[in-house]
Scaffold this motif. Sequence first.
Motif, PDB file in Angstrom:
ATOM      1  N   MET A   1      12.745 -11.132  -4.162  1.00  8.49           N
ATOM      2  CA  MET A   1      11.584 -10.365  -4.564  1.00  8.49           C
ATOM      3  C   MET A   1      11.992  -9.438  -5.693  1.00  8.49           C
ATOM      4  N   LYS A   2      11.105  -9.319  -6.676  1.00 13.12           N
ATOM      5  CA  LYS A   2      11.332  -8.394  -7.780  1.00 13.12           C
ATOM      6  C   LYS A   2      10.102  -7.515  -7.945  1.00 13.12           C
ATOM      7  N   ILE A   3      10.338  -6.231  -8.159  1.00 11.51           N
ATOM      8  CA  ILE A   3       9.254  -5.255  -8.273  1.00 11.51           C
ATOM      9  C   ILE A   3       9.288  -4.628  -9.659  1.00 11.51           C
ATOM     10  N   THR A   4       8.102  -4.453 -10.220  1.00 13.39           N
ATOM     11  CA  THR A   4       7.963  -3.671 -11.438  1.00 13.39           C
ATOM     12  C   THR A   4       6.842  -2.658 -11.212  1.00 13.39           C
ATOM     13  N   VAL A   5       6.951  -1.541 -11.903  1.00 12.52           N
ATOM     14  CA  VAL A   5       5.906  -0.523 -11.825  1.00 12.52           C
ATOM     15  C   VAL A   5       5.497  -0.110 -13.231  1.00 12.52           C
ATOM     16  N   GLU A  22      11.771   3.614   1.121  1.00 14.20           N
ATOM     17  CA  GLU A  22      13.111   3.170   0.748  1.00 14.20           C
ATOM     18  C   GLU A  22      13.116   2.622  -0.675  1.00 14.20           C
ATOM     19  N   VAL A  23      11.956   2.171  -1.133  1.00 16.86           N
ATOM     20  CA  VAL A  23      11.842   1.491  -2.425  1.00 16.86           C
ATOM     21  C   VAL A  23      11.140   2.347  -3.470  1.00 16.86           C
ATOM     22  N   VAL A  48       6.841  -3.484   1.150  1.00 20.19           N
ATOM     23  CA  VAL A  48       6.677  -3.483  -0.300  1.00 20.19           C
ATOM     24  C   VAL A  48       5.360  -4.152  -0.688  1.00 20.19           C
ATOM     25  N   GLU A  49       5.055  -5.289  -0.083  1.00 24.05           N
ATOM     26  CA  GLU A  49       3.799  -5.978  -0.381  1.00 24.05           C
ATOM     27  C   GLU A  49       2.600  -5.154   0.048  1.00 24.05           C
ATOM     28  N   GLU A  50       2.715  -4.445   1.148  1.00 25.84           N
ATOM     29  CA  GLU A  50       1.637  -3.552   1.596  1.00 25.84           C
ATOM     30  C   GLU A  50       1.436  -2.415   0.578  1.00 25.84           C
ATOM     31  N   ALA A  51       2.537  -1.860   0.071  1.00 22.21           N
ATOM     32  CA  ALA A  51       2.450  -0.802  -0.935  1.00 22.21           C
ATOM     33  C   ALA A  51       1.754  -1.313  -2.198  1.00 22.21           C
ATOM     34  N   THR A  61       3.699  -4.238  -9.223  1.00 18.91           N
ATOM     35  CA  THR A  61       3.626  -5.698  -9.228  1.00 18.91           C
ATOM     36  C   THR A  61       4.826  -6.227  -8.470  1.00 18.91           C
ATOM     37  N   VAL A  62       4.569  -7.101  -7.501  1.00 21.32           N
ATOM     38  CA  VAL A  62       5.628  -7.714  -6.703  1.00 21.32           C
ATOM     39  C   VAL A  62       5.623  -9.208  -6.964  1.00 21.32           C
TER      40      VAL A  62
END
Length: 67
Positions: A1-5, A22-23, A48-51, A61-62
């Motif tokens: 999984m990769k996250i961007t904001v 935590e993220v 993370v997906e819930e956030a 974006t996940v």
Amino acid sequence: MKITVDRDRCVGAGMCAVTAGEVFEQHEEDGRVVLRMTAPPEQWADEVEEAEHLCPSRAITVDPAAR
């Protein structure tokens, strides 16, 4: 999984930090999202997906397939 904001989109609601602290965290001065890690462990995937879904400005974006 990769996250961007996208901090420019962030409105500082804080749901991300409450849901997956935590993220994500909120910047002390402006209240906008700060990403603590771009590729968290799989054990935090649900939070993370819930956030991402709770973010009112869609600043998170996940990509679950990215590593």
